[in-house]
Every structure is written in structure tokens, then in C-alpha cells.
Design an enzyme around this catalytic site. Structure first.
Site, PDB file in Angstrom:
ATOM      1  N   GLU A  51       0.616  -1.389   0.177  1.00 36.59           N
ATOM      2  CA  GLU A  51       0.274   0.603  -0.116  1.00 36.59           C
ATOM      3  C   GLU A  51       0.432   0.926   0.100  1.00 36.59           C
ATOM      4  O   GLU A  51       1.805   1.199   0.740  1.00 36.59           O
ATOM      5  CB  GLU A  51      -0.793   0.087   0.796  1.00 36.59           C
ATOM      6  CG  GLU A  51      -1.646   1.337   1.516  1.00 36.59           C
ATOM      7  CD  GLU A  51      -2.718   0.799   2.422  1.00 36.59           C
ATOM      8  OE1 GLU A  51      -3.787   1.734   2.399  1.00 36.59           O
ATOM      9  OE2 GLU A  51      -2.377   0.407   3.847  1.00 36.59           O
ATOM     10  N   CYS A 107      -6.282  -2.877   0.809  1.00 35.07           N
ATOM     11  CA  CYS A 107      -5.764  -2.323   2.562  1.00 35.07           C
ATOM     12  C   CYS A 107      -7.461  -3.143   3.428  1.00 35.07           C
ATOM     13  O   CYS A 107      -8.187  -4.185   3.156  1.00 35.07           O
ATOM     14  CB  CYS A 107      -5.302  -2.374   3.262  1.00 35.07           C
ATOM     15  SG  CYS A 107      -4.685  -2.382   5.028  1.00 35.07           S
ATOM     16  N   LYS A 131      -8.809   3.667  -2.833  1.00 36.16           N
ATOM     17  CA  LYS A 131      -9.073   2.800  -1.511  1.00 36.16           C
ATOM     18  C   LYS A 131     -10.855   3.012  -1.549  1.00 36.16           C
ATOM     19  O   LYS A 131     -10.785   4.781  -1.532  1.00 36.16           O
ATOM     20  CB  LYS A 131      -7.881   2.708  -0.598  1.00 36.16           C
ATOM     21  CG  LYS A 131      -8.615   2.344   0.413  1.00 36.16           C
ATOM     22  CD  LYS A 131      -7.475   2.530   1.417  1.00 36.16           C
ATOM     23  CE  LYS A 131      -7.189   1.720   2.634  1.00 36.16           C
ATOM     24  NZ  LYS A 131      -6.350   2.257   3.487  1.00 36.16           N
TER      25      LYS A 131
END
Length: 558
Positions: A48, A154, A117
Site C-alpha cells: 500500500e 487494505c 481505496k
């Protein structure tokens, strides 16, 4: 029609980036891609926000930083024109919809896709909503050389948003997840459970690539892994070690399955905690360009384990240990400190503090006339030691390692501008009994990557004797505090578990003791705000995880 591939070789780049070092992180990414190419990889999965380093925090608000990251991503994408592996790499991207925690997928010299994200964490050590905007909508899988890859980022697999299930419904065949998941005890088991829960929902295999390295208080432990669609562990990479591992995936009647990959053993609890502390200290010192470190070696358990960690992390030549005796320093402590330094092989100096302490007392004689001696005079000893350590730091460019444990920091058993002086504390999030456990473990083991010697590096007498600050005659910690096994259990209930006084008493603790510890915990908040950063080991450390007000009159049950 192009035949879909039956084999996909996926490299996982479990690396240690540095926040803000965009050029250095790009160079590290290129080196890993070259390594993966030699191993025959088709694609490399990075972690990430790799190009920025994670977490970049308010750097993301700086336009020049965002431009540097995007340019690095574009340059890296051009590298893929060489016919080698494609890449999935994390970077912040500023778009019309906002600034996003993003990845790019690149192959054939160009960027094939961007993904943003969706679920931004805003709890514990995370505050991504402060600097990022969530992706405007879930985008589907990316077609990479005939394989449809879903790429949640994530928290997208940790939260309640059905990202993985939606990706499966839109045609994804396999999920590749870049992560920046910090360490705390038993975190690997929790990650496995999170992934299995998602696989139950979506039916797809998942590769979980996790960052490695220390970033201020956070430790990223790597331990990347994959779990197949059958919910079994497909591969497990090492913990606390950089690696570029290539895994082989084959198309079967039931979807993609891993046929080849590493199966590393994960360290047990004491080893994992010790290695986390060691990695955190090493990266804090090296990433902030300190040449060496200095600490006060008192002959007690806390400074002894910090000395061992410093030698293991940095090497004996980069630690200067200083004993600063006063009239209350015992012969045992003098011998134990010297024995510890000798066992570790580090430089050992003795700087008596009688003259500076007596100088302070003499200067204050008139002002203190008619008052009783007490904690003020005791703290002058600690502050003289702190001043000496800071002078050594200034003179030689050494960072001062602070040596207070979590039990002491919880109840304020530490002196501002004295033993709290320093740049970094490797045991800040270890309770006293955990310090003892790790000390015993280190005397029997040398962790991988350690630069220190084998054998007993913390003398047995240091572990066996009653802990004492030695600020007055015949002093022990238990004169002022409950026994550490009792104190640590109460503190873990209050800090990690946020339990009420009644519930803690129900565990068998004395009510008055619990109330006193709670009171000490609250009134020491102002000290902790001024403490050095330190490695996060537990689920809730002081600082990023626990943000209580300094001015606070609440007491449970009153």
C-alpha cells in the site's frame, strides 16, 4: 480469440520503504522487479502506498509531494515496456474526485488501470479520512494478460463494505491486496481470519501483500500470505524480513490455485515482540540518519534490555552505554551494568553525578530552607542524568535511547526532563513483566538479523533482583507501586480493554488498588504527551491509539 493463460507467476514484494523518499522507494521497487524478472514472474504486487511510504500522513496535503509520487508511478510504468513483469504498486493520486489512496496497474510500458481505496480507516493508529477521499465508486477487476484481477486495498477487505463480493460478481478470478497493516500481538491470526471471512463471501483466492519496516511508532511486520478458495493457507512469507517471493498459480476447474510458494515459520510471541522492537529501533535510527545511540545503563532490567536491543539492531560499535552513579547506587548495580556492557561488547563509560546533584541542591538551599527532603531531591538525580545524556547526544550526534516501560509510563513512575529524555523508546509499549519475559528469551536466543552476541547478554542478577530506581536508601519500585504482576494486569484491563473498575475488581483485584491505579493513569497523561515515541507492540499504545484528554476529572465509580 487469445487463449487465457493457465499459469500466472505472481511475485510479492515485501519491502521496507521510507516515508517521503520517493526516489529511494522507486529505486527499491525497480530492484525488486528486476529480481522478480530473474525468477520468471509475470506480475509484481507491491504494498500500500509504496512509492510514498506508509503512512504518509499530512505529506499528502503537499502538492509537490503528490506530483513527485505520480511522476514516479509514471516512470515505473514506462519500465514495463521491456517485456518483463507487469506491476501493481501503491501511490497517492490527486484526481477530480479528490486525493486518493490508489494503486496503478502497469504493463507493456503504460498504465492499464488505476484503482482507489474505498474504505478509509479512521480508528486506532489510522486517520486516513484526514488526508484522503474515498474512491467515488467501486471499479471492476483489471484484465492483466487475460486474467481478471480484483484489487481491493487494505481496509477494503477489513470493513463492512462488500468490495470483494462485488469484485467477484463483476468477473474477478483472483484477488491481489496491497496492505499497510501494522504489527501487534497475534495480528497474523487476525489477518488470516479477515481474509477467510472474505473468501467465504466471494469464493475467490486472495493474496495479501504486507509492508515491512518501522515508521515512527508503527512496525510493519510483512508476513505476506495467500489463502486459497478452499480456505487453506496457500503460502506464507517470512515475518520481519524483506523478501521478493514468486508464487505459481494454476488455473483449475475450480479457479486459480497456488502450486508453489514459500511456507515460512512465524515466530512465537516473545520472539515476535523482540524482533518488532529491534526492527523499530533500527529503522528509526537509520531512517533518521543518526550515526549511533547512547543510553544510561543503570544495572536495571529496562536499560539492560534496551542495550541488548540497540546492539542487536545497530551493532556494538554504535552503542555507548553510560553508568551515572550517585550515593544510592548499589555495588550490585555497578557490577551488573559493567557485566551487561561487557557481555554486549559495547562502549561503557562511568560519569558520576555527585557534583552536579550537589550543585543543584546547593543552588536551591535558600529556596528550599525549612522543607523536607523528598521526591524533588530524588528527581534532581534523574534530571542530572538526563542532562548528561543530552550533552553527550549534542556533542557526539548520538540519539538518546529512552528506557521506560509501559507500566512506568502508565502510572507516571518516570521523571520529565530526566529518565524520559531521549529520541526513541524501544520498550515503551512493553509492560514490566513482558520486559522480564523478553529478557529471559533473549538470553537463550539470538533473533535472525541480530548483530549482537549469543549467550547471556542480560546478567541473571539483573533479572532476579528487585527493581529499584535507586533514588534513596533501600528503595524498591514496590514501595510506591503494587507488585508488577498485579499492576500490569490492572493496567491491561484499563488501557487495552477499557474495563470498568467493577469488572476489574471481579477479577480478584483490591478495589482501592484499582481506583488508585486508574487515578495515576489519568494524572500521568501530561507526562506521556511529552514522552519520546516508541515501538507499538500491544493493540493500544500510548500516542496514536489512546488519546485521552490531559485535563480530565472522570473517575469510574465516583
Amino acid at each position: 480469440m487469445t487463449k487465457k493463460p493457465d499459469i500466472l507467476r505472481i511475485a510479492i514484494a515485501q519491502l521496507n520503504p521510507t516515508v517521503g523518499d520517493v526516489a529511494g522507494n522507486l529505486a527499491k521497487a525497480r530492484e525488486a522487479r528486476a529480481d522478480a524478472a530473474r525468477q520468471g514472474a509475470d506480475i509484481v504486487l507491491y504494498t500500500e502506498l509504496f512509492l510514498a511510504g506508509y503512512p504518509p500522513e499530512d505529506l499528502v496535503l503537499k502538492p509537490a509531494f503528490l506530483k513527485a509520487c505520480e511522476k514516479a508511478a509514471e516512470d515505473f510504468a514506462k519500465d514495463t515496456a521491456d517485456g518483463g513483469p507487469g506491476v501493481i504498486i501503491g501511490t497517492p493520486l490527486k484526481r477530480k474526485s479528490g486525493t486518493h489512496n490508489s494503486i496503478i496497474v502497469a504493463d507493456g510500458g503504460k498504465i492499464l488501470a488505476e484503482r482507489y481505496k474505498l474504505d478509509l480507516p479512521n480508528y486506532g493508529e489510522f486517520d486516513e479520512k484526514r488526508v484522503f477521499q474515498a474512491g467515488p465508486e467501486l471499479q471492476g477487476p483489471v484484465n492483466f494478460r487475460g486474467v481478471r484481477i480484483g484489487i481491493p486495498i487494505c481496509e477494503d477487505i477489513w470493513g463492512e463494505v462488500a468490495v470483494c463480493e462485488t469484485l467477484a460478481e463483476s468477473g474477478a478470478e483472483i484477488l491481489l491486496v496491497p496492505n499497510g497493516s501494522p504489527y501487534y500481538r497475534a495480528k497474523i491470526d487476525i489477518r488470516h481470519q479477515v481474509v477467510i471471512r472474505q473468501i467465504i463471501e466471494c469464493g475467490l483466492p486472495m493474496i495479501y501483500a504486507n509492508q515491512l519496516g518501522g515508521q515512527d511508532e508503527l512496525i510493519f511486520d510483512g508476513a505476506s500470505f495467500a489463502i486459497g478458495a478452499d480456505k487453506t493457507l496457500a503460502f506464507q512469507m517470512s515475518q520481519f524480513e524483506e523478501a521478493v517471493d514468486v508464487t505459481t498459480w494454476k488455473r483449475t476447474q475450480d479457479g486459480w490455485a497456488c502450486s508453489e510458494g514459500p511456507m515460512s515459520k512465524i515466530p512465537e510471541r516473545e520472539e515476535a515482540d523482540y524482533r518488532a522492537c529491534m526492527l523499530g529501533l533500527r529503522d528509526y535510527v537509520n531512517k533518521n540518519s543518526f550515526k549511533n545511540v547512547v543510553l544510561g545503563l543503570s544495572g536495571g532490567i529496562d536499560s539492560a534490555i534496551c542495550a541488548a536491543l540497540a546492539v542487536d539492531a545497530l551493532g556494538e560499535e554504535r552503542l555507548r552505554a553510560v553508568m551515572m552513579p550517585y550515593r544510592y547506587t548499589s555495588k550490585d548495580s555497578l557490577k551488573d551494568a559493567e557485566d551487561c556492557a561487557r557481555a554486549l561488547g559495547c562502549r561503557y563509560d562511568i560519569v558520576p553525578i555527585f557534583e552536579p546533584v550537589e550543585g543543584f541542591l546547593h543552588a536551591l538551599t535558600q529556596m528550599f530552607e525549612g522543607t523536607k527532603e523528598g521526591i524533588t531531591e530524588e528527581n534532581l538525580q534523574s534530571r542530572a542524568r538526563g542532562t548528561i545524556l543530552m550533552a553527550i547526544s549534542n556533542k557526539f550526534g548520538s540519539m538518546v535511547v529512552t528506557t521506560g516501560n509501559k507500566s512506568e509510563m502508565s502510572v507516571g513512575y518516570a521523571t520529565l526532563y530526566g529518565d524520559m529524555n531521549g529520541g526513541f523508546n524501544p520498550i515503551k509499549d512493553l509492560y514490566k513483566m513482558q520486559v522480564y519475559a523478553l529478557s529471559r528469551w533473549r538470553n537463550s536466543h539470538v533473533p535472525p538479523g541480530a548483530l549482537g552476541p549469543s549467550g547471556e547478554v542480560i546478567p541473571k542478577n539483573i533479572i532476579d533482583k528487585a527493581p529499584s530506581a535507586e533514588l534513596r536508601e533501600n528503595q524498591t519500585d514496590q514501595d510506591s507501586l503494587p507488585p508488577y504482576p498485579v499492576l500490569d494486569d490492572i493496567l491491561e484491563c484499563l488501557v487495552e480493554n477499557e474495563m470498568g473498575v467493577d469488572d476489574i475488581v471481579a477479577r480478584g483485584h483490591d478495589r482501592a488498588t484499582v481506583a488508585r491505579v486508574e487515578h495515576l493513569l489519568y494524572i500521568a497523561e501530561y507526562k506521556r504527551r511529552q514522552a519520546a515515541p516508541g515501538v507499538k507492540i500491544t493493540r493500544k499504545n500510548f500516542g496514536r491509539d489512546r488519546r485521552y484528554p490531559i485535563t480530565n476529572r472522570f473517575r469510574d465509580g465516583r
